[in-house]
Design an enzyme around this catalytic site. Structure first.
Site, PDB file in Angstrom:
ATOM      1  N   GLY A  95       0.829  -1.191   0.000  1.00  0.00           N
ATOM      2  CA  GLY A  95       0.000   0.000   0.000  1.00  0.00           C
ATOM      3  C   GLY A  95       0.865   1.244   0.000  1.00  0.00           C
ATOM      4  N   GLN A 154       2.748   9.948   1.115  1.00  0.00           N
ATOM      5  CA  GLN A 154       4.055   9.306   1.296  1.00  0.00           C
ATOM      6  C   GLN A 154       5.014   9.600   0.143  1.00  0.00           C
ATOM      7  OE1 GLN A 154       2.125   5.299   2.295  1.00  0.00           O
ATOM      8  NE2 GLN A 154       4.137   5.177   3.277  1.00  0.00           N
ATOM      9  N   CYS A 181       6.067  -0.179   7.259  1.00  0.00           N
ATOM     10  CA  CYS A 181       5.676   1.007   6.502  1.00  0.00           C
ATOM     11  C   CYS A 181       6.838   1.445   5.624  1.00  0.00           C
ATOM     12  CB  CYS A 181       5.284   2.125   7.469  1.00  0.00           C
ATOM     13  SG  CYS A 181       4.745   3.636   6.655  1.00  0.00           S
ATOM     14  N   LEU A 182       6.532   1.766   4.380  1.00  0.00           N
ATOM     15  CA  LEU A 182       7.578   2.230   3.471  1.00  0.00           C
ATOM     16  C   LEU A 182       8.204   3.536   3.956  1.00  0.00           C
ATOM     17  CD1 LEU A 182       5.871   1.454   0.037  1.00  0.00           C
ATOM     18  CD2 LEU A 182       7.555   0.087   1.283  1.00  0.00           C
ATOM     19  N   HIS A 198      -4.355   1.366   7.562  1.00  0.00           N
ATOM     20  CA  HIS A 198      -2.999   1.900   7.640  1.00  0.00           C
ATOM     21  C   HIS A 198      -2.846   3.092   6.682  1.00  0.00           C
ATOM     22  CE1 HIS A 198       1.507   1.326   8.003  1.00  0.00           C
ATOM     23  NE2 HIS A 198       1.434   2.016   6.880  1.00  0.00           N
ATOM     24  N   GLU A 199      -3.310   2.927   5.447  1.00  0.00           N
ATOM     25  CA  GLU A 199      -3.168   3.993   4.446  1.00  0.00           C
ATOM     26  C   GLU A 199      -4.094   5.176   4.733  1.00  0.00           C
ATOM     27  OE1 GLU A 199      -0.567   3.882   2.688  1.00  0.00           O
ATOM     28  OE2 GLU A 199      -0.156   1.760   3.008  1.00  0.00           O
ATOM     29  N   HIS A 238      -2.488   7.388   7.107  1.00  0.00           N
ATOM     30  CA  HIS A 238      -1.526   8.284   6.444  1.00  0.00           C
ATOM     31  C   HIS A 238      -2.224   9.535   5.925  1.00  0.00           C
ATOM     32  CE1 HIS A 238       2.392   6.415   6.397  1.00  0.00           C
ATOM     33  NE2 HIS A 238       1.894   5.261   5.976  1.00  0.00           N
TER      34      HIS A 238
END
Length: 175
Positions: free
Chosen positions: A45, A50, A95-96, A137-138, A141
């Site tokens: 994701g 991000q 997480c990226l 999660h996204e 963000h």
């Protein structure tokens, strides 16, 4: 379009994303550019914030049982609104934007969202399991929230110490 993943502790990750009002070529180019960077970094994701675009857009590609991610399974979710949530699930998230760190996070097991696709069509999605976790999660963000914000106070302090040490080591290696 060249994109880079914004990494913690960059303050841009704390921005609240703006509602997408224009579903134009610029949005399509951004979504198209987000997919390869997510795949190259082994993500499932990625929220637009991000990659330094604070708009309410995210992409997801949940792996199949064999671990493969097929492009036809790509979900593009714009202006998501969670309409229901229930149950409880704990999943080890990464997480990226917070590389090399994983932690068990409690989320809702089942959620329903309303959203728009790249062409402004309104859709509803019921999700459970990993898809539900990834959406939450996204969406966090998009609201300027990172998964590390959900850690207990003591675990968060430990994370900060470990992460600072890791960044310092990374810096020394790149000299």
């Amino acid at each position: 379009m060249k994109l880079n993943i914004v990494e913690y502790p960059d303050k841009r990750l704390r921005q609240k994303s703006k509602v997408v009002e224009r579903f134009d070529k610029k949005l399509h180019k951004l979504l198209d550019a987000m997919y390869p960077i997510m795949m190259q970094t082994n993500g499932i994701g990625l929220a637009a914030v991000q990659v330094a675009h604070p708009i309410q857009a995210l992409i997801l590609n949940i792996p199949q049982e064999d671990g493969e991610q097929l492009e036809e399974n790509l979900l593009e979710i714009i202006n998501p609104v969670v309409t229901s949530q229930d149950g409880e699930s704990v999943y080890q998230e990464g997480c990226l934007s917070v590389p090399s760190f994983y932690e068990d996070i409690k989320r809702f097991e089942n959620i329903t969202i309303n959203y728009q696709d790249r062409d402004a069509n309104t859709k509803t999605l019921e999700a459970n399991g990993l898809l539900s976790i990834a959406i939450q999660h996204e969406v966090d963000h998009l609201n300027g929230v990172l998964f590390i914000d959900k850690l207990s106070y003591s675990r968060r302090k430990k994370f900060e110490k470990e992460y600072k040490k890791m960044l310092k080591e990374k810096k020394l290696l790149s000299i």
